[in-house]
Design a protein around this motif. Structure first.
Motif, PDB file in Angstrom:
ATOM      1  N   ALA A 329     -27.022  85.710  21.522  1.00 29.91           N
ATOM      2  CA  ALA A 329     -27.599  86.688  22.444  1.00 29.91           C
ATOM      3  C   ALA A 329     -26.478  87.392  23.198  1.00 29.91           C
ATOM      4  N   PHE A 330     -26.579  88.707  23.298  1.00 26.46           N
ATOM      5  CA  PHE A 330     -25.643  89.507  24.089  1.00 26.46           C
ATOM      6  C   PHE A 330     -26.337  89.906  25.383  1.00 26.46           C
ATOM      7  N   ALA A 331     -25.799  89.448  26.506  1.00 27.36           N
ATOM      8  CA  ALA A 331     -26.405  89.764  27.802  1.00 27.36           C
ATOM      9  C   ALA A 331     -25.952  91.110  28.332  1.00 27.36           C
ATOM     10  N   GLY A 332     -24.834  91.639  27.822  1.00 28.93           N
ATOM     11  CA  GLY A 332     -24.281  92.863  28.381  1.00 28.93           C
ATOM     12  C   GLY A 332     -23.682  92.592  29.744  1.00 28.93           C
ATOM     13  N   GLN A 333     -23.536  93.638  30.527  1.00 25.72           N
ATOM     14  CA  GLN A 333     -22.994  93.485  31.879  1.00 25.72           C
ATOM     15  C   GLN A 333     -24.107  93.059  32.815  1.00 25.72           C
ATOM     16  N   VAL A 334     -23.884  92.000  33.554  1.00 27.77           N
ATOM     17  CA  VAL A 334     -24.883  91.500  34.484  1.00 27.77           C
ATOM     18  C   VAL A 334     -24.416  91.752  35.909  1.00 27.77           C
ATOM     19  N   ALA A 335     -25.355  91.787  36.828  1.00 30.59           N
ATOM     20  CA  ALA A 335     -25.040  92.008  38.242  1.00 30.59           C
ATOM     21  C   ALA A 335     -24.197  90.863  38.782  1.00 30.59           C
ATOM     22  N   ASP A 336     -23.338  91.174  39.742  1.00 28.57           N
ATOM     23  CA  ASP A 336     -22.494  90.139  40.346  1.00 28.57           C
ATOM     24  C   ASP A 336     -23.319  88.968  40.861  1.00 28.57           C
ATOM     25  N   ALA A 337     -24.479  89.278  41.437  1.00 27.33           N
ATOM     26  CA  ALA A 337     -25.321  88.230  42.012  1.00 27.33           C
ATOM     27  C   ALA A 337     -25.858  87.282  40.947  1.00 27.33           C
ATOM     28  N   ASP A 338     -25.883  87.720  39.688  1.00 25.13           N
ATOM     29  CA  ASP A 338     -26.430  86.905  38.600  1.00 25.13           C
ATOM     30  C   ASP A 338     -25.348  86.266  37.736  1.00 25.13           C
ATOM     31  N   LEU A 339     -24.079  86.529  38.025  1.00 26.97           N
ATOM     32  CA  LEU A 339     -23.015  86.081  37.130  1.00 26.97           C
ATOM     33  C   LEU A 339     -22.919  84.558  37.079  1.00 26.97           C
ATOM     34  N   ALA A 340     -22.926  83.899  38.235  1.00 30.22           N
ATOM     35  CA  ALA A 340     -22.826  82.438  38.244  1.00 30.22           C
ATOM     36  C   ALA A 340     -23.998  81.807  37.505  1.00 30.22           C
ATOM     37  N   ASP A 341     -25.181  82.370  37.638  1.00 31.38           N
ATOM     38  CA  ASP A 341     -26.349  81.844  36.918  1.00 31.38           C
ATOM     39  C   ASP A 341     -26.170  81.951  35.408  1.00 31.38           C
ATOM     40  N   HIS A 342     -25.453  82.967  34.946  1.00 27.68           N
ATOM     41  CA  HIS A 342     -25.197  83.103  33.516  1.00 27.68           C
ATOM     42  C   HIS A 342     -24.163  82.072  33.037  1.00 27.68           C
ATOM     43  N   TYR A 343     -23.153  81.790  33.846  1.00 25.41           N
ATOM     44  CA  TYR A 343     -22.250  80.693  33.495  1.00 25.41           C
ATOM     45  C   TYR A 343     -23.043  79.390  33.355  1.00 25.41           C
ATOM     46  N   ARG A 344     -23.944  79.131  34.311  1.00 28.22           N
ATOM     47  CA  ARG A 344     -24.672  77.859  34.342  1.00 28.22           C
ATOM     48  C   ARG A 344     -25.617  77.680  33.157  1.00 28.22           C
ATOM     49  N   LEU A 345     -25.936  78.764  32.444  1.00 32.24           N
ATOM     50  CA  LEU A 345     -26.759  78.635  31.250  1.00 32.24           C
ATOM     51  C   LEU A 345     -26.029  77.885  30.143  1.00 32.24           C
ATOM     52  N   GLY A 346     -24.705  77.850  30.213  1.00 28.76           N
ATOM     53  CA  GLY A 346     -23.910  77.232  29.167  1.00 28.76           C
ATOM     54  C   GLY A 346     -23.731  75.741  29.364  1.00 28.76           C
ATOM     55  N   ASP A 347     -23.500  75.055  28.261  1.00 29.63           N
ATOM     56  CA  ASP A 347     -23.060  73.663  28.281  1.00 29.63           C
ATOM     57  C   ASP A 347     -21.547  73.588  28.100  1.00 29.63           C
ATOM     58  N   VAL A 348     -20.990  74.569  27.400  1.00 32.01           N
ATOM     59  CA  VAL A 348     -19.553  74.676  27.183  1.00 32.01           C
ATOM     60  C   VAL A 348     -19.166  76.151  27.249  1.00 32.01           C
ATOM     61  N   PHE A 349     -18.076  76.447  27.961  1.00 34.04           N
ATOM     62  CA  PHE A 349     -17.541  77.806  27.999  1.00 34.04           C
ATOM     63  C   PHE A 349     -16.464  77.933  26.938  1.00 34.04           C
ATOM     64  N   VAL A 350     -16.505  79.000  26.161  1.00 35.05           N
ATOM     65  CA  VAL A 350     -15.519  79.163  25.089  1.00 35.05           C
ATOM     66  C   VAL A 350     -14.961  80.581  25.083  1.00 35.05           C
ATOM     67  N   MET A 351     -13.628  80.690  25.160  1.00 40.28           N
ATOM     68  CA  MET A 351     -12.934  81.967  25.023  1.00 40.28           C
ATOM     69  C   MET A 351     -11.549  81.682  24.431  1.00 40.28           C
ATOM     70  N   PRO A 352     -11.474  81.552  23.098  1.00 36.85           N
ATOM     71  CA  PRO A 352     -10.212  81.176  22.454  1.00 36.85           C
ATOM     72  C   PRO A 352      -9.268  82.369  22.314  1.00 36.85           C
ATOM     73  N   ASN A 353      -8.741  82.795  23.417  1.00 34.50           N
ATOM     74  CA  ASN A 353      -7.888  83.988  23.469  1.00 34.50           C
ATOM     75  C   ASN A 353      -6.677  83.851  22.557  1.00 34.50           C
TER      76      ASN A 353
END
Length: 450
Positions: A329-353
């Motif tokens: 799922a692509f959420a696109g850009q979310v409001a600042d007020a909702d950003l932490a809630d989007h992190y919390r949807l995850g079990d693991v954060f992944v960004m293999p830069n």
């Protein structure tokens, strides 16, 4: 160098247009556009500390991005000492920055806005009349910015100017160097030095600008090494490492928002989440390829991508190619007020830069600390400055971001090993809580005070 100025009153009537004219032995600056100065901007608020700091930031909220978040956090925690100079318009496309007025009203610190702070750079080096026209536009814009900077120095007790974008604003260091009592600090994130620039192929302009600045703040040991390679011995005395921080009042553990679970179809799913500007160097493409390998043995997993950027079309095509449409799922850009809630949807954060062939890479990776602050273990690439944010086996796993197999192995490991996942999440929370912006801001202001 002597400057003659007309001093502003303690409060300037709202809507007054102020034109500044500055004289010196060598330079004459005339603002080519009026600066709207409202009573709100020039109220003398209680300021803690010594001299004020003018932070020149081309990337600033509501624009998204790591450097924008860094500068906003410094200003928020500085007790009124920092004045921000930011643009109203995005230089990349010339479109107005949506929501800047509302953002500035709520900021709690002073933000001045000019139309632009830098000239848009054409993709092809202009020649002939085109080059002359470009140079005239650039000179006019610099005169306007210079007038505002010097006017703020004179009117507001500014003792330090922090240059927030070295590539486009390094000229400010040359402008201010002859002025006694004014200190310049340059904030360097890393990629502006390591990435190839056909306008400055040997980085001679960056070298000269950093040579004129009084202090250099770097955000990671990777960035510190890059500055040292560029400047040599000059860098030792004036480079200060201040790693990026995290807003621990905002990014905290919490329950998954039920409405967002329904929105993205994540009910009873194990969720990988990426939050970033969608650029190739972030490695979301390799994370999706790794996720496709994982899906055969872990069909319950889902992948949520939060953010926008020029690489989105390539990621859409990749999802279609890998037949992941029902799992990503692509959420696109979310409001600042909702950003932490989007992190919390995850079990693991992944960004293999990973570092790209032109040298573009991650300077630090603020998102790793934000994810840790929300209680998530993270998977990071080892290129660039991400290893300053993520220590392998402490707050996450560090992998070769160029290797899809390595990324897949780390993702599978955190799906299957719950004890490791919990341990990394708990330790990551400790790392985030020890990296609050209050301490980072005190260190930054100490650099500004010399």
């Amino acid at each position: 160098m002597s400057l003659l100025s007309r001093t502003l009153p303690q409060r300037t009537p709202k809507g007054t247009k102020v034109f500044w004219f500055f004289l010196s032995k060598k330079n004459c600056f005339l603002s080519l556009e009026p600066v709207n100065v409202s009573g709100r901007w020039h109220e003398r608020r209680r300021v803690t500390g010594t001299g004020r700091v003018l932070l020149v930031a081309n990337n600033f909220p509501p624009v998204r991005g790591g450097s924008a978040a860094v500068y906003a956090s410094l200003a928020r925690c500085a007790g009124g000492r920092i004045i921000v100079l930011a643009p109203k318009v995005a230089y990349a496309d010339g479109l107005p920055t949506i929501g800047w007025r509302e953002h500035d009203r709520r900021a709690g610190y002073r933000i001045d806005r000019l139309h632009l702070l830098r000239t848009s750079m054409p993709r092809i080096v202009p020649r002939g009349l085109d080059k002359l026209a470009f140079l005239m536009r650039d000179a006019a814009l610099r005169l306007s910015v210079a007038a505002h900077i010097v006017g703020t120095i004179l009117a507001d007790g500014v003792r330090t100017v922090c240059i927030g974008e070295l590539s486009a604003s390094g000229w400010i260091a040359h402008l201010l160097a002859p002025i006694p009592g004014v200190r310049t600090v340059t904030y360097v994130h890393g990629e502006e030095i390591t990435t190839e620039d056909f306008y400055d192929k040997d980085h001679a302009r960056l070298h000269r600008a950093l040579g004129r600045t009084d202090a250099i703040v770097v955000v990671s040991s990777f960035t510190q090494r890059a500055v040292a390679e560029l400047l040599g011995g000059q860098a030792i005395a004036k480079t200060v490492l201040i790693e990026n921080g995290v807003d621990n009042a905002r990014f905290t553990p919490g329950a998954k928002a039920d409405d967002l679970i329904e929105l993205y179809g994540l009910r009873a799913r194990f969720v990988f989440v990426s939050v970033c500007r969608l650029l190739e160097k972030k490695g979301v493409d390799h994370a999706l390829r790794a996720f496709a390998l994982l899906r055969a043995t872990a069909p319950e997993c889902r992948f949520l991508v939060v953010g926008t950027g020029p690489y989105r079309a390539a990621l859409d095509a990749l999802v279609a190619e890998l037949d992941l449409g029902a799992h990503v799922a692509f959420a696109g850009q979310v409001a600042d007020a909702d950003l932490a809630d989007h992190y919390r949807l995850g079990d693991v954060f992944v960004m293999p830069n990973r570092e790209l062939p032109d040298g573009d890479t991650e300077g630090f990776g603020l998102v790793f600390l934000e994810a840790n602050g929300c209680g998530l273990p993270v998977i990071a690439g080892r290129d660039g400055g991400s290893t300053d944010a993520v220590t392998d086996g402490v707050n996450g796993l560090v992998v070769d971001g160029h290797s899809v197999a390595a990324v897949a192995a780390a993702m599978r490991r955190l799906v299957e090993d719950e004890a490791l996942r919990v341990t990394l999440g708990r330790q990551g929370l400790d790392v985030a809580r020890s990296a609050g912006w209050e301490d980072k801001t005190r260190a930054f202001l100490a650099v500004c005070d010399g």
